[in-house]
Design a protein around this motif. Structure first.
Motif, PDB file in Angstrom:
ATOM      1  N   ASP A 124       0.846  -1.192   0.000  1.00  0.00           N
ATOM      2  CA  ASP A 124       0.000   0.000   0.000  1.00  0.00           C
ATOM      3  C   ASP A 124       0.880   1.239   0.000  1.00  0.00           C
ATOM      4  N   THR A 125       0.336   2.356  -0.439  1.00  0.00           N
ATOM      5  CA  THR A 125       1.078   3.609  -0.446  1.00  0.00           C
ATOM      6  C   THR A 125       1.509   3.976   0.972  1.00  0.00           C
ATOM      7  N   GLU A 175       8.373   4.180   2.475  1.00  0.00           N
ATOM      8  CA  GLU A 175       7.953   2.817   2.135  1.00  0.00           C
ATOM      9  C   GLU A 175       8.649   1.761   2.984  1.00  0.00           C
ATOM     10  N   TYR A 176       9.937   1.995   3.329  1.00  0.00           N
ATOM     11  CA  TYR A 176      10.663   0.972   4.077  1.00  0.00           C
ATOM     12  C   TYR A 176      10.130   0.805   5.509  1.00  0.00           C
ATOM     13  N   LEU A 177       9.256   1.724   5.948  1.00  0.00           N
ATOM     14  CA  LEU A 177       8.619   1.590   7.254  1.00  0.00           C
ATOM     15  C   LEU A 177       7.299   0.824   7.185  1.00  0.00           C
ATOM     16  N   HIS A 178       6.892   0.463   5.977  1.00  0.00           N
ATOM     17  CA  HIS A 178       5.647  -0.303   5.801  1.00  0.00           C
ATOM     18  C   HIS A 178       5.776  -1.632   6.556  1.00  0.00           C
ATOM     19  N   PRO A 179       4.751  -2.054   7.290  1.00  0.00           N
ATOM     20  CA  PRO A 179       4.843  -3.287   8.090  1.00  0.00           C
ATOM     21  C   PRO A 179       5.127  -4.535   7.275  1.00  0.00           C
ATOM     22  N   LYS A 202       9.591  -5.899   4.711  1.00  0.00           N
ATOM     23  CA  LYS A 202      10.520  -7.035   4.776  1.00  0.00           C
ATOM     24  C   LYS A 202       9.839  -8.322   4.329  1.00  0.00           C
ATOM     25  N   GLU A 203       8.580  -8.476   4.679  1.00  0.00           N
ATOM     26  CA  GLU A 203       7.866  -9.718   4.352  1.00  0.00           C
ATOM     27  C   GLU A 203       7.799  -9.939   2.842  1.00  0.00           C
ATOM     28  N   GLN A 204       7.577  -8.866   2.075  1.00  0.00           N
ATOM     29  CA  GLN A 204       7.519  -9.014   0.617  1.00  0.00           C
ATOM     30  C   GLN A 204       8.877  -9.437   0.058  1.00  0.00           C
ATOM     31  N   GLU A 224      17.353   2.142   9.707  1.00  0.00           N
ATOM     32  CA  GLU A 224      17.036   1.631   8.369  1.00  0.00           C
ATOM     33  C   GLU A 224      17.294   0.129   8.339  1.00  0.00           C
ATOM     34  N   PRO A 225      16.353  -0.670   7.908  1.00  0.00           N
ATOM     35  CA  PRO A 225      16.582  -2.110   7.876  1.00  0.00           C
ATOM     36  C   PRO A 225      17.598  -2.498   6.808  1.00  0.00           C
ATOM     37  N   SER A 226      18.520  -3.417   7.166  1.00  0.00           N
ATOM     38  CA  SER A 226      19.429  -3.971   6.161  1.00  0.00           C
ATOM     39  C   SER A 226      18.610  -4.834   5.212  1.00  0.00           C
ATOM     40  N   ASN A 227      18.819  -4.668   3.908  1.00  0.00           N
ATOM     41  CA  ASN A 227      18.004  -5.459   2.982  1.00  0.00           C
ATOM     42  C   ASN A 227      18.494  -6.904   2.929  1.00  0.00           C
TER      43      ASN A 227
END
Length: 378
Positions: free
Chosen positions: A224-225, A229-233, A236-238, A263-266
């Motif tokens: 979703d918008t 975006e990296y804070l979207h719940p 990481k799951e996607q 910032e999450p490590s990808n």
């Protein structure tokens, strides 16, 4: 102090070493329990020898110090290992113990954040030792020679951390990284979200078909918008859904920092060289990308990296001049004039002919292939 010849990091390496050698001259020995592994130290000589984070009996400790061995004290309980045997993996960083509510990565960040502006001497030293272990892991991974060139042909990608997975330059970055990885280049990013993730993702998918790449991109961007975006719940799951569906990704590297630990490590990098010191991390990240750096649109951090790389190129700091490719005519000519500014600064230098501006991933590949790094003349 002389340069160390060997870093002995495991019991197996230790046993292999003593099978053929009777001295520990110019050696570093780390993370070995010599209380369990009994050794007759009188069989060996020691000169410029260091023991780090090893378990030793009192008798062995006294004997070795009398031989001139420097024994670094055992580290206190920490959420990280200062003397690492290898770089991180995303699984290690994302690991969560049953009793914990946060990942190992988040636990280290929380610990670091408590004293980031005023660390104790012990904390500062352990962070420096940790970052040196990461330096050493990078040398082993990229296989540096004595003149500073790497066996792996590293190409770096820089750009905004907030770029959406649906954005034009996220997609073009991923396409560019994938094309380069297919031709044998080793893709490196800063390890975070946005453009950094796009680079690691593109390299990861280089072993898959165009249709599979597009499918993975669709899975990634099914969010979703969200303003960040990296804070979207489900961010990481996607990504983990892509990993699960396409598990045989191509090897690549991320170089993040706990300075930006929020910032999450990808998860698309096979090797993660994560640092405490952001200044060291920034310098190393650019220095190892001898085969070129590609700049997608970004903000202040990307601009800093452009001029930091330009400085390294201007003086040939690491023995080579490397290509600098700007991926977005709008960003680097119309919006900021950074490309023309850099061209003016580069007049009379070796790297002036290594500057390139484009909007097309195929042109990124062609330029990197036709413009290898130039060795600095002594």
């Amino acid at each position: 102090m002389k340069r160390f010849k060997n870093f002995i990091k495991s019991e197996a390496e230790f046993k292999n070493y003593i099978h053929e050698n009777h001295n520990f001259n110019d050696n570093v020995i780390q993370n070995i329990d010599f209380v369990i592994l009994k050794v007759d130290w009188s069989q060996f000589t020691f000169k410029n020898t260091i023991f780090i984070n090893c378990d030793l009996s009192q008798e062995d400790f006294i004997y070795l110090t009398k031989q001139g061995v420097f024994i670094y004290p055992k580290f206190k309980e920490l959420p990280y290992k200062p003397t690492r045997k290898s770089l991180y993996t995303w699984k290690e960083l994302m690991n969560k113990e049953p009793e914990d509510n946060i990942t190992q990565d988040e636990k280290i960040y929380a610990h670091f954040n408590q004293t980031r502006f005023n660390p104790s001497m012990d904390e500062a030293l352990t962070q420096r030792v940790h970052d040196y272990s990461i330096d050493n892991g990078l040398r082993e991974l990229l296989m540096f020679d004595d003149e500073g060139m790497t066996e792996k042909k590293s190409v770096g990608f820089m750009g905004g951390h907030s770029s959406s997975r649906k954005s034009e330059y996220y997609i073009k970055t991923a396409q560019s990284a994938r094309l380069l990885a297919k031709k044998g280049y080793y893709i490196v990013s800063g390890g975070g979200p946005g453009i950094m993730e796009a680079a690691n993702f593109g390299a990861y998918m280089a072993s898959y078909s165009d249709d599979e790449f597009n499918d993975a991109l669709k899975i990634l961007s099914d969010l979703d918008t969200c303003q960040q975006e990296y804070l979207h719940p489900n961010y990481k799951e996607q990504a983990l859904k892509v990993i699960q569906k396409y598990p045989a990704g191509m090897e690549n590297l991320a170089v993040p920092t706990w300075f930006y630990g929020h910032e999450p490590s990808n998860v698309f990098a096979s090797h993660i060289a994560k640092y405490f010191s952001n200044s060291i991390r920034e310098d190393i990240l650019l220095a190892i990308c001898l085969y070129g750096v590609i700049y997608a649109p970004g903000s202040a951090g990307t601009t800093q990296e452009i001029f930091q790389e330009a400085t390294q190129n201007h003086y040939g700091t690491y023995g080579y001049y490397s290509p600098m490719v700007f991926l977005s005519k709008k960003r680097y000519v119309e919006d900021t004039s950074l490309y023309s500014t850099l061209h003016q600064l580069a007049v009379g230098t070796k790297y002036k002919d290594l500057l390139f501006l484009t909007d097309e991933p195929e042109e990124v590949l062609n330029y990197i292939q036709n413009h290898p790094p130039i060795k600095k003349e002594n």
